[in-house]
Design a protein around this motif. Structure first.
Motif, PDB file in Angstrom:
ATOM      1  N   PRO A 118       0.753  -1.113   0.066  1.00  0.00           N
ATOM      2  CA  PRO A 118       0.036   0.009   0.207  1.00  0.00           C
ATOM      3  C   PRO A 118       0.997   1.259   0.073  1.00  0.00           C
ATOM      4  O   PRO A 118       1.951   1.125   0.152  1.00  0.00           O
ATOM      5  CB  PRO A 118      -0.722  -0.183   1.284  1.00  0.00           C
ATOM      6  CG  PRO A 118       0.032  -1.066   2.121  1.00  0.00           C
ATOM      7  CD  PRO A 118       0.696  -2.026   1.185  1.00  0.00           C
ATOM      8  N   GLN A 119       0.233   2.515  -0.191  1.00  0.00           N
ATOM      9  CA  GLN A 119       0.989   3.822  -0.128  1.00  0.00           C
ATOM     10  C   GLN A 119       1.745   3.968   0.931  1.00  0.00           C
ATOM     11  O   GLN A 119       2.949   4.673   0.793  1.00  0.00           O
ATOM     12  CB  GLN A 119      -0.059   4.981  -0.533  1.00  0.00           C
ATOM     13  CG  GLN A 119       0.403   6.316  -0.530  1.00  0.00           C
ATOM     14  CD  GLN A 119       1.532   6.385  -1.730  1.00  0.00           C
ATOM     15  OE1 GLN A 119       1.116   5.986  -2.831  1.00  0.00           O
ATOM     16  NE2 GLN A 119       2.755   7.063  -1.445  1.00  0.00           N
ATOM     17  N   GLU A 120       1.253   3.540   2.142  1.00  0.00           N
ATOM     18  CA  GLU A 120       1.901   3.780   3.392  1.00  0.00           C
ATOM     19  C   GLU A 120       3.383   3.265   3.327  1.00  0.00           C
ATOM     20  O   GLU A 120       4.375   3.738   3.824  1.00  0.00           O
ATOM     21  CB  GLU A 120       1.234   3.302   4.705  1.00  0.00           C
ATOM     22  CG  GLU A 120       0.095   3.786   4.929  1.00  0.00           C
ATOM     23  CD  GLU A 120      -1.241   3.559   4.217  1.00  0.00           C
ATOM     24  OE1 GLU A 120      -1.242   2.535   3.241  1.00  0.00           O
ATOM     25  OE2 GLU A 120      -2.179   4.058   4.487  1.00  0.00           O
ATOM     26  N   HIS A 121       3.552   2.085   2.720  1.00  0.00           N
ATOM     27  CA  HIS A 121       4.938   1.232   2.777  1.00  0.00           C
ATOM     28  C   HIS A 121       5.776   1.976   1.529  1.00  0.00           C
ATOM     29  O   HIS A 121       7.123   2.156   2.053  1.00  0.00           O
ATOM     30  CB  HIS A 121       4.877  -0.202   2.253  1.00  0.00           C
ATOM     31  CG  HIS A 121       3.850  -0.868   3.169  1.00  0.00           C
ATOM     32  ND1 HIS A 121       4.076  -2.309   3.207  1.00  0.00           N
ATOM     33  CD2 HIS A 121       3.017  -0.574   4.264  1.00  0.00           C
ATOM     34  CE1 HIS A 121       3.338  -2.832   4.287  1.00  0.00           C
ATOM     35  NE2 HIS A 121       2.844  -1.627   4.774  1.00  0.00           N
ATOM     36  N   THR A 122       5.256   2.755   0.405  1.00  0.00           N
ATOM     37  CA  THR A 122       5.884   3.585  -0.125  1.00  0.00           C
ATOM     38  C   THR A 122       6.440   4.837   0.499  1.00  0.00           C
ATOM     39  O   THR A 122       7.849   5.358   0.336  1.00  0.00           O
ATOM     40  CB  THR A 122       5.166   4.108  -1.455  1.00  0.00           C
ATOM     41  OG1 THR A 122       4.835   2.797  -2.249  1.00  0.00           O
ATOM     42  CG2 THR A 122       5.966   4.995  -2.495  1.00  0.00           C
ATOM     43  N   ASN A 123       5.496   5.409   1.456  1.00  0.00           N
ATOM     44  CA  ASN A 123       5.920   6.440   2.140  1.00  0.00           C
ATOM     45  C   ASN A 123       7.048   6.165   3.221  1.00  0.00           C
ATOM     46  O   ASN A 123       8.033   7.272   3.500  1.00  0.00           O
ATOM     47  CB  ASN A 123       4.680   6.867   2.998  1.00  0.00           C
ATOM     48  CG  ASN A 123       3.600   7.587   2.228  1.00  0.00           C
ATOM     49  OD1 ASN A 123       3.684   7.800   0.917  1.00  0.00           O
ATOM     50  ND2 ASN A 123       2.393   7.626   2.550  1.00  0.00           N
ATOM     51  N   VAL A 124       7.083   5.222   3.504  1.00  0.00           N
ATOM     52  CA  VAL A 124       8.377   4.896   4.431  1.00  0.00           C
ATOM     53  C   VAL A 124       9.656   5.032   3.517  1.00  0.00           C
ATOM     54  O   VAL A 124      10.984   5.637   4.091  1.00  0.00           O
ATOM     55  CB  VAL A 124       8.383   3.220   4.965  1.00  0.00           C
ATOM     56  CG1 VAL A 124       9.713   2.862   5.585  1.00  0.00           C
ATOM     57  CG2 VAL A 124       7.304   3.461   5.949  1.00  0.00           C
ATOM     58  N   VAL A 125       9.673   4.559   2.437  1.00  0.00           N
ATOM     59  CA  VAL A 125      10.869   4.412   1.476  1.00  0.00           C
ATOM     60  C   VAL A 125      11.023   5.752   1.124  1.00  0.00           C
ATOM     61  O   VAL A 125      12.567   6.132   1.028  1.00  0.00           O
ATOM     62  CB  VAL A 125      10.457   3.481   0.130  1.00  0.00           C
ATOM     63  CG1 VAL A 125      11.655   3.713  -0.699  1.00  0.00           C
ATOM     64  CG2 VAL A 125      10.441   2.080   0.839  1.00  0.00           C
ATOM     65  N   ARG A 126      10.383   6.594   1.053  1.00  0.00           N
ATOM     66  CA  ARG A 126      10.357   7.989   0.433  1.00  0.00           C
ATOM     67  C   ARG A 126      10.979   8.612   1.705  1.00  0.00           C
ATOM     68  O   ARG A 126      11.940   9.469   1.527  1.00  0.00           O
ATOM     69  CB  ARG A 126       9.031   8.810   0.120  1.00  0.00           C
ATOM     70  CG  ARG A 126       8.685   7.836  -1.365  1.00  0.00           C
ATOM     71  CD  ARG A 126       7.289   8.500  -1.439  1.00  0.00           C
ATOM     72  NE  ARG A 126       7.418  10.197  -1.524  1.00  0.00           N
ATOM     73  CZ  ARG A 126       6.277  10.995  -2.008  1.00  0.00           C
ATOM     74  NH1 ARG A 126       4.885  10.375  -2.140  1.00  0.00           N
ATOM     75  NH2 ARG A 126       6.498  12.184  -2.272  1.00  0.00           N
ATOM     76  N   LYS A 127      10.782   8.452   3.101  1.00  0.00           N
ATOM     77  CA  LYS A 127      11.114   9.258   4.109  1.00  0.00           C
ATOM     78  C   LYS A 127      12.531   8.786   4.143  1.00  0.00           C
ATOM     79  O   LYS A 127      13.339   9.834   4.540  1.00  0.00           O
ATOM     80  CB  LYS A 127      10.347   8.991   5.303  1.00  0.00           C
ATOM     81  CG  LYS A 127       9.095   9.417   5.607  1.00  0.00           C
ATOM     82  CD  LYS A 127       9.370  10.961   5.503  1.00  0.00           C
ATOM     83  CE  LYS A 127       7.922  11.771   5.979  1.00  0.00           C
ATOM     84  NZ  LYS A 127       7.991  13.178   6.103  1.00  0.00           N
ATOM     85  N   ILE A 128      12.969   7.619   3.918  1.00  0.00           N
ATOM     86  CA  ILE A 128      14.445   7.307   4.213  1.00  0.00           C
ATOM     87  C   ILE A 128      15.047   7.824   3.047  1.00  0.00           C
ATOM     88  O   ILE A 128      16.310   8.327   3.291  1.00  0.00           O
ATOM     89  CB  ILE A 128      14.471   5.549   4.091  1.00  0.00           C
ATOM     90  CG1 ILE A 128      14.038   5.093   5.517  1.00  0.00           C
ATOM     91  CG2 ILE A 128      15.965   5.082   4.150  1.00  0.00           C
ATOM     92  CD1 ILE A 128      13.431   3.401   5.238  1.00  0.00           C
ATOM     93  N   LEU A 129      14.780   7.867   1.931  1.00  0.00           N
ATOM     94  CA  LEU A 129      15.638   8.477   0.648  1.00  0.00           C
ATOM     95  C   LEU A 129      15.594   9.986   1.180  1.00  0.00           C
ATOM     96  O   LEU A 129      16.647  10.518   0.672  1.00  0.00           O
ATOM     97  CB  LEU A 129      14.684   8.377  -0.473  1.00  0.00           C
ATOM     98  CG  LEU A 129      14.589   6.662  -1.078  1.00  0.00           C
ATOM     99  CD1 LEU A 129      13.769   6.467  -2.536  1.00  0.00           C
ATOM    100  CD2 LEU A 129      16.130   6.243  -1.300  1.00  0.00           C
ATOM    101  N   THR A 130      14.675  10.660   1.542  1.00  0.00           N
ATOM    102  CA  THR A 130      14.808  11.889   1.906  1.00  0.00           C
ATOM    103  C   THR A 130      15.707  12.317   3.016  1.00  0.00           C
ATOM    104  O   THR A 130      16.502  13.355   2.777  1.00  0.00           O
ATOM    105  CB  THR A 130      13.324  12.526   2.423  1.00  0.00           C
ATOM    106  OG1 THR A 130      12.311  12.353   1.164  1.00  0.00           O
ATOM    107  CG2 THR A 130      13.611  14.182   2.683  1.00  0.00           C
TER     108      THR A 130
END
Length: 275
Positions: A63-75
């Motif tokens: 789900p989108q929430e899992h993508t959001n975790v990856v995006r936070k780490i990349l940021t």
């Protein structure tokens, strides 16, 4: 309970998180996104089982929430945080890239790493599956156990919904099983002793690991044993301040009937330069 302040960000020298299990329904991704949003660090260790490759091979769940975790780490990486992705057994598919010295910006993929704290201690950073005799030598049992754990978590969710209806506290079925089944207790104890023995053999001061989903800081025969817990049940992390002090952070309060890891309330240390 580690509580967040909506207007402030806690700054640490180092953070460790493990056993997120992105790709599974049990992952508390929304809480992890919130944790990453309200914390900053110079070093971020992802201590294995961040992505659950075992589960994703059998069925796709993202789900989108899992993508959001990856995006936070990349940021965080983009903004200067050094990120070490330490491979685990559930994301073992990444281990084939370690030999190539794969690095993406500030993100490095490693099987293990030695971290030096601000006060000079040297800690082995490893997921820990290499010290688990079941995972290492009896893979089929580990796979069956993983399936059983998933069923237990599903039953745990249904049980606690019912308990809430009657005004009862949260109670962890999986934690009860781990503490009550003699063989499970023995396996955890052997795991902890094996990790500590390896540290002594290498002349290191301690170890940070995950794998068993139980956050803890304690001394094992002169070796500091630190486990970062998980983001499936406990939503815990380890944090090092700028003096080298390490504590367990629990981001979401879950009241277990049984004894929980010692939790130090989330502090907001002044931003200081590491020595």
């Amino acid at each position: 309970m580690a509580r967040k302040d909506e207007t402030k960000t806690a700054r640490y020298r180092t953070l460790w998180i493990s056993d997120v299990h992105l790709g599974t329904p049990g992952c508390k991704a929304e809480h992890l996104v919130d944790f990453l949003k309200h914390t900053e660090c110079e070093n971020l260790y992802l201590v294995g089982d961040i992505i659950d490759g075992w589960k994703l091979r059998s069925s796709w769940f993202w789900p989108q929430e899992h993508t959001n975790v990856v995006r936070k780490i990349l940021t965080k990486s983009k903004r200067g945080t050094k990120v070490y992705y330490v491979t685990g057994n559930h994301d073992e598919f990444l281990r084939k890239f370690v030999g190539f010295g794969l690095a993406i910006g500030n993100i490095r993929i490693v099987n293990e790493h030695v971290h030096t704290t601000a006060d000079g201690r040297r800690l082995l950073i490893t997921h820990g599956d290499a010290f688990d005799v079941i995972t290492r030598y009896h893979r089929w049992i580990a796979l069956v156990g993983d399936f059983a754990y998933e069923l237990t978590m599903q039953a745990n969710d249904h049980l606690n919904r019912l308990r809430r209806v009657f005004g009862m506290r949260y109670w962890s079925l999986s934690a009860f099983a781990k503490k009550s089944v003699k063989n499970a207790v023995n396996i955890v104890s052997e795991f902890e002793q094996s990790v500590a023995h390896e540290c002594r053999r290498r002349g290191l001061d301690g170890v940070v690991c995950g794998h068993i989903h139980h956050a803890e800081i304690r001394d094992i025969d002169g070796v500091q044993y630190l486990n970062s817990g998980d983001w499936v049940e406990s939503c815990t992390a380890l944090a090092e301040d700028f003096n080298g002090r390490i504590e367990v952070l629990r981001w979401v309060q879950i009241d277990h009937l049984h004894e929980s890891p010692k939790v130090t309330p989330l502090k907001r240390p002044a931003a200081k330069k590491a020595a």
